[in-house]
Design an enzyme around this catalytic site. Structure first.
Site, PDB file in Angstrom:
ATOM      1  N   HIS A 174       0.850  -1.196   0.000  1.00 32.81           N
ATOM      2  CA  HIS A 174       0.000   0.000   0.000  1.00 32.81           C
ATOM      3  C   HIS A 174       0.880   1.238   0.000  1.00 32.81           C
ATOM      4  O   HIS A 174       0.726   2.111  -0.841  1.00 32.81           O
ATOM      5  CB  HIS A 174      -0.917   0.006   1.219  1.00 32.81           C
ATOM      6  CG  HIS A 174      -1.955   1.091   1.171  1.00 32.81           C
ATOM      7  ND1 HIS A 174      -3.094   1.064   1.934  1.00 32.81           N
ATOM      8  CD2 HIS A 174      -2.028   2.239   0.455  1.00 32.81           C
ATOM      9  CE1 HIS A 174      -3.828   2.135   1.680  1.00 32.81           C
ATOM     10  NE2 HIS A 174      -3.187   2.875   0.790  1.00 32.81           N
ATOM     11  N   GLU A 230       0.248   8.039  -3.754  1.00 32.21           N
ATOM     12  CA  GLU A 230       1.242   7.762  -2.724  1.00 32.21           C
ATOM     13  C   GLU A 230       2.404   8.751  -2.812  1.00 32.21           C
ATOM     14  O   GLU A 230       2.959   9.160  -1.783  1.00 32.21           O
ATOM     15  CB  GLU A 230       1.752   6.324  -2.853  1.00 32.21           C
ATOM     16  CG  GLU A 230       0.731   5.272  -2.449  1.00 32.21           C
ATOM     17  CD  GLU A 230       0.361   5.371  -0.977  1.00 32.21           C
ATOM     18  OE1 GLU A 230       1.264   5.436  -0.129  1.00 32.21           O
ATOM     19  OE2 GLU A 230      -0.849   5.369  -0.664  1.00 32.21           O
ATOM     20  N   HIS A 248       2.536  11.077   0.410  1.00 29.11           N
ATOM     21  CA  HIS A 248       3.570  10.588   1.328  1.00 29.11           C
ATOM     22  C   HIS A 248       4.985  10.789   0.811  1.00 29.11           C
ATOM     23  O   HIS A 248       5.871  11.238   1.546  1.00 29.11           O
ATOM     24  CB  HIS A 248       3.338   9.101   1.614  1.00 29.11           C
ATOM     25  CG  HIS A 248       1.959   8.788   2.089  1.00 29.11           C
ATOM     26  ND1 HIS A 248       1.482   9.203   3.313  1.00 29.11           N
ATOM     27  CD2 HIS A 248       0.939   8.118   1.489  1.00 29.11           C
ATOM     28  CE1 HIS A 248       0.225   8.788   3.462  1.00 29.11           C
ATOM     29  NE2 HIS A 248      -0.125   8.135   2.364  1.00 29.11           N
TER      30      HIS A 248
END
Length: 226
Positions: free
Chosen positions: A79, A122, A126
Site C-alpha cells: 500500500h 502515494e 507521502h
C-alpha cells in the site's frame, strides 16, 4: 485527504490511507533489503521513521474484484511507505519535495503499483515528505516491501481461517529473520484482517513501533485469495 480521483476503484482503495494508525477496533541482524537503499535515505529530515503498510489484498478484492491488483490473486500487496513521527503525527502533501513537479515514472514501478493512480497518490501524499526524488522514493518502497517475507501459511491459504493478531505477527517474525514482534502492527476492520504494518528506520531496518495502534480483536478472520 480530499483528492479528486479519476476512478471509483482508486477512491475506495485510498480510503484505507486516511489514517496511518491501524484500526483499533475490530520485518540477531536487521533485515537487509534486496535492493541497496539510496544513501540519502538516512539523511532525510522532517519525520522520525517509516511505516511500511502491506494490505491484505483478498479482503479488499472481495468487494472490489475489478481493481487492478485483484487480477493476480495476490495476498499482501504494497500500500505504501509512509513517513511517520514518534508522537503519532505524520507529514502529508509536502508538495515542495525533490522531483515533486515531475512525479514518478509509473512504468518502472508497475510491479508494486499496477494502478498508476495509486502510485501518483502515494507520491503526492507521502513521498513528497520523504526528502527523496520520486523514483528514489519508490525504489526504497520496493526495497522495503521485498525485504519482508510473506509467511507460507498465508500465501497458501485456500479457505478462510481465524488467527489472533499475536499469531499473525508470529508468522511474520518466523518467516523474516531479524523482524521482531515490536516492529509489527496488525490492522483489522470488523474483525477481518486488512493489513500488516512494519515500522522501519530511515535506513529501512525494523524498529519498535512508537505510537502505532494495532488491532485489538481477540481473533481476526482472514479471507483467502480469490
Amino acid at each position: 485527504m480530499k483528492l479528486k480521483l479519476l476512478s471509483i476503484t482508486l477512491l475506495l482503495t485510498l480510503a484505507a490511507c486516511k489514517s496511518h494508525a491501524p484500526d483499533a477496533s475490530g520485518p540477531g541482524t536487521a533485515i537487509d533489503p534486496p535492493i541497496r537503499p539510496n544513501p540519502r535515505l538516512a539523511a532525510a529530515t522532517g519525520f522520525d521513521f517509516y511505516l511500511l503498510n502491506l494490505s491484505w489484498s483478498p479482503e479488499y478484492c472481495h468487494s472490489h474484484p475489478e481493481a487492478a491488483e485483484c487480477a493476480s490473486h495476490s495476498t499482501f500487496v504494497l500500500h505504501g511507505l509512509w513517513p511517520q513521527n514518534k508522537d503519532g503525527s505524520y507529514p502529508q502533501n509536502c508538495g515542495n519535495g525533490p522531483g515533486s513537479q515531475t512525479g514518478p515514472d509509473a512504468s518502472r514501478f508497475s510491479d508494486i503499483y499496477p494502478e498508476p493512480g495509486l502510485l501518483e497518490h502515494e507520491w503526492r501524499t507521502h513521498g513528497t515528505c520523504s526528502g527523496l526524488s520520486a523514483n528514489d522514493f519508490f525504489s526504497a518502497a520496493r526495497s522495503a516491501y521485498q525485504s519482508v517475507k510473506i509467511p507460507s501459511q498465508l500465501t497458501n491459504l485456500s479457505s478462510q481461517t481465524s488467527l489472533s493478531p499475536e499469531q499473525i505477527a508470529a508468522l511474520f517474525t518466523q518467516a523474516t529473520p531479524g523482524l521482531s514482534r515490536e516492529s509489527i502492527a496488525i490492522s483489522c476492520g470488523h474483525n477481518y484482517l486488512t493489513a500488516v504494518a512494519i515500522c522501519l528506520n530511515k535506513s529501512l531496518h525494523p524498529i519498535a513501533c512508537p505510537a502505532v495502534r494495532s488491532c485489538r480483536a481477540n481473533s481476526v478472520r482472514i479471507a483467502p485469495p480469490r
